[in-house]
Structure formats: C-alpha cells, structure tokens
Design an enzyme around this catalytic site. Structure first.
Site, PDB file in Angstrom:
ATOM      1  N   GLY A  31      68.605 -25.172 -33.867  1.00  0.00           N
ATOM      2  CA  GLY A  31      70.013 -24.839 -33.682  1.00  0.00           C
ATOM      3  C   GLY A  31      70.870 -26.048 -33.387  1.00  0.00           C
ATOM      4  O   GLY A  31      70.448 -27.188 -33.617  1.00  0.00           O
ATOM      5  N   ASN A  32      72.086 -25.782 -32.898  1.00  0.00           N
ATOM      6  CA  ASN A  32      73.089 -26.822 -32.692  1.00  0.00           C
ATOM      7  C   ASN A  32      73.241 -27.616 -33.995  1.00  0.00           C
ATOM      8  O   ASN A  32      73.095 -28.836 -34.034  1.00  0.00           O
ATOM      9  CB  ASN A  32      72.720 -27.740 -31.518  1.00  0.00           C
ATOM     10  N   LEU A  33      73.535 -26.878 -35.034  1.00  0.00           N
ATOM     11  CA  LEU A  33      73.455 -27.422 -36.395  1.00  0.00           C
ATOM     12  C   LEU A  33      74.555 -28.441 -36.660  1.00  0.00           C
ATOM     13  O   LEU A  33      75.693 -28.295 -36.206  1.00  0.00           O
ATOM     14  CB  LEU A  33      73.551 -26.274 -37.399  1.00  0.00           C
ATOM     15  N   ALA A  35      75.756 -31.647 -39.878  1.00  0.00           N
ATOM     16  CA  ALA A  35      75.779 -31.818 -41.343  1.00  0.00           C
ATOM     17  C   ALA A  35      74.383 -32.086 -41.907  1.00  0.00           C
ATOM     18  O   ALA A  35      74.093 -31.741 -43.055  1.00  0.00           O
ATOM     19  CB  ALA A  35      76.738 -32.946 -41.704  1.00  0.00           C
ATOM     20  N   HIS A  37      71.544 -30.668 -40.923  1.00  0.00           N
ATOM     21  CA  HIS A  37      70.928 -29.352 -41.167  1.00  0.00           C
ATOM     22  C   HIS A  37      71.572 -28.680 -42.390  1.00  0.00           C
ATOM     23  O   HIS A  37      70.887 -28.055 -43.194  1.00  0.00           O
ATOM     24  CB  HIS A  37      71.134 -28.425 -39.965  1.00  0.00           C
ATOM     25  N   GLN A  61      57.127 -27.544 -27.600  1.00  0.00           N
ATOM     26  CA  GLN A  61      57.191 -28.919 -28.098  1.00  0.00           C
ATOM     27  C   GLN A  61      57.928 -29.859 -27.144  1.00  0.00           C
ATOM     28  O   GLN A  61      58.112 -31.026 -27.449  1.00  0.00           O
ATOM     29  CB  GLN A  61      57.786 -28.966 -29.502  1.00  0.00           C
ATOM     30  N   ASP A 152      62.937 -36.981 -38.659  1.00  0.00           N
ATOM     31  CA  ASP A 152      61.698 -36.763 -37.896  1.00  0.00           C
ATOM     32  C   ASP A 152      60.528 -36.989 -38.847  1.00  0.00           C
ATOM     33  O   ASP A 152      59.827 -36.053 -39.243  1.00  0.00           O
ATOM     34  CB  ASP A 152      61.677 -35.342 -37.330  1.00  0.00           C
ATOM     35  N   SER A 188      71.218 -33.645 -32.804  1.00  0.00           N
ATOM     36  CA  SER A 188      71.816 -32.806 -31.758  1.00  0.00           C
ATOM     37  C   SER A 188      71.842 -33.554 -30.429  1.00  0.00           C
ATOM     38  O   SER A 188      72.658 -33.267 -29.558  1.00  0.00           O
ATOM     39  CB  SER A 188      71.011 -31.516 -31.599  1.00  0.00           C
TER      40      SER A 188
HETATM   41  O1  PAF Z   1      62.823 -30.471 -36.197  1.00  0.00           O
HETATM   42  C1  PAF Z   1      63.039 -29.468 -35.488  1.00  0.00           C
HETATM   43  O2  PAF Z   1      64.184 -29.026 -35.317  1.00  0.00           O
HETATM   44  C2  PAF Z   1      61.883 -28.763 -34.810  1.00  0.00           C
HETATM   45  O3  PAF Z   1      60.911 -29.668 -34.433  1.00  0.00           O
HETATM   46  C3  PAF Z   1      61.276 -27.639 -35.664  1.00  0.00           C
HETATM   47  C4  PAF Z   1      60.687 -28.161 -36.968  1.00  0.00           C
HETATM   48  C5  PAF Z   1      62.355 -26.612 -35.997  1.00  0.00           C
HETATM   49  C6  PAF Z   1      60.167 -26.936 -34.895  1.00  0.00           C
HETATM   50  O4  PAF Z   1      60.645 -26.405 -33.703  1.00  0.00           O
END
Ligand code: PAF
Length: 281
Positions: A31-33, A35, A37, A61, A152, A188
């Site tokens: 979330g907190n999208l 550009a 995303h 995580q 990432d 984000s």
């Molecule tokens: O990259 C992310 O936003 C997160 O690590 C993911 C892939 C949605 C998993 O929670």
C-alpha cells in the site's frame, strides 16, 4: 474496481474471470501507492485481461525494531490510485486472513543462499516473511503473471528462486525503478525523511552512477565499493552496504568482469533506511 477483504470473495471474482478464459495479472503491494506501483499496474494491464492488486502490510517481513507500526496505511488513497490505473480488484486482507494461526505460528518459507547476503544479512528474517506472504498470495490469487519493482532487486531474485523451486505456475516479471527528478528512487519510506534529509538523499543514486562509471573505466570493484562507502559516510549516511555484484545471483563478480553487474546500496539517513540499485553492463 471491487475491493475484497476475504478469501471466498477473492476466489469468486477470480473464478468468474477464469470461467470466461480471462488471464490474471497480479501486483502485490504493502500500500501507500506511488507512481512506481502505478507503473506495475500499467504493465499488468498491458499483459493480462484482469488485474488484481493486494495491499497488505505484512508483519512477518518486519524485524522487531523496524517500522511495522508506523508503516503508512492509506487505503482510501490507494483505492483511488488503483481505480485510476484500471485495476479490476483490490485484495486488502486482515492479518488473520493471511495468517489464520497467527503471524508467529505460520508455516514459514526460507529461500536459501541468495538470502544470506545484503538485505538478508542486515534483516535476518525479512526474506522468510516476504517469501511466505508472496507464496500465500500466489496461492490465493493464482495469477498468470506477477509483477515486482526492480528497486527491491534482491526480493525479486528471492521470489524468482522460490517460484522455480516450488514449481509455482506464475510468471514473475519486473519493472524498472521510478525516480524523482533528482534521482531518488520512489519509495513509501521517503516520506519519513525530513526536508534536509530528503535534500541529501539523491546522493545514493549519484553514488550508484559513479560506481557504474568507475567499473566502465576498469577500476577494481573492491576499490569502488570502498570509495562508495566513504562517500556515503562523508555525506552523513550510515551505509549497511555499497557493493557491486553479479546481477544474476548477487554473488561477487570475477576480477575484470564488467558486464551483467549491479551496484546496490543500503544506507540509513537519520531514522530512515533507504535502498537502491543500478543494473549495468
Ligand atoms: O515489495 C513489497 O511491497 C513487499 O515486500 C511485498 C512483495 C508486497 C510482500 O509483502
């Protein structure tokens, strides 16, 4: 766009599309999208007939002293952004939906080797949480393709390896990192930066560019890593790493290798940990 929180509603929507032979693309997010995303949704939109996004801040995580509690949760804005991009369905589950036995009692996946280094070395349980939640989400959505950002990069490699090792029937695709005009990778977590920190943050991208240029000039990668670390320290960052690796498997390159490489940096600025990378060669 439909928003669903529970598994039966998610499965019903996907079953409806599948019964008409429609293909499904999936963009998992926390979330907190931004550009970045949105570019992933666009890519999915171009590749498949239906697009599903998930918004789930995944507790497994985050390490004990990380930013799980303060991670920005902006569901209403995210719904608007996803609707604007033509996303068909948003899956926004509760923690208990993804972890019915509790997050700390979940089956947990460990992807060996590639998780021992870089982010994995600095955030020891991070990739177990990522692999576990992404596998669960793939089982729930059962997409044809899933799209991840290259920012990432190690996460992308971990997911590719998990998909191959577990023979999951999904094609993993990636999209380039989007940047602000001054080079800072969109994230984000950028909003945690003070104005003064934000002004200094583009030095990470600038350092990645320098690392790439020095490889091109034939400098030894170990010397380049030292230069990059010193540069970040001088600018007030606390670097976790500033390294050059083989893009394929994140192993150390051979001396003299100058293609198929990636420079990666993780560095703290104040309370904010930023990561970025640059593929080259
Ligand atoms: O990259 C992310 O936003 C997160 O690590 C993911 C892939 C949605 C998993 O929670």
């Amino acid at each position: 766009m439909q928003t669903v929180q529970d598994v039966p509603a998610l499965r019903a929507a996907i079953r409806g599309w599948r019964s008409k032979g429609e293909t499904v693309g999936f963009v998992p997010t926390m979330g907190n999208l931004h550009a970045g995303h949105q570019s992933l949704i666009k890519l999915a939109r171009a590749r498949t007939e239906r697009v599903v996004a998930s918004v789930f801040v995944n507790p497994t995580q985050f390490g004990p002293n990380e930013d799980f509690e303060r991670y920005p949760r902006t569901l209403l804005q995210d719904q608007t952004a996803l609707t604007d991009e033509g996303c068909d369905l948003l899956f926004a589950p509760e923690v208990a939906t993804i972890y019915p036995f509790g997050a700390d009692q979940s089956v947990s996946l460990r992807v060996p080797q590639i998780t021992d280094t870089l982010e994995g070395a600095h955030r020891p349980t991070h990739f177990d949480g990522v692999a576990t939640v992404v596998c669960k989400l793939f089982n729930l959505v059962q997409p044809d393709i899933a799209i991840f950002g290259q920012k990432d990069f190690q996460q992308l490699k971990v997911i590719e390896r998990m998909v191959r090792d577990l023979s999951l029937p999904v094609k993993v695709m990636s999209a380039p990192t989007l940047r602000a005009d001054d080079g800072l990778a969109l994230s984000s977590r950028n909003q945690y930066l003070s104005a003064e920190e934000r002004a200094r943050a583009p030095l990470i991208h600038d350092t990645l560019n320098k690392m790439r240029d020095l490889v091109g000039k034939g400098h030894a990668w170990r010397a380049i890593e030292q230069m990059a670390t010193a540069r970040l320290l001088r600018a007030g960052f606390a670097p976790d790493y500033a390294v050059i690796r083989r893009a394929e498997d994140l192993a150390e390159p051979a001396d003299g290798q100058n293609d198929g490489l990636i420079a990666l940096i993780a560095a703290r600025m104040g309370n904010t940990r930023l990561i970025d990378n640059l593929l080259f060669g």
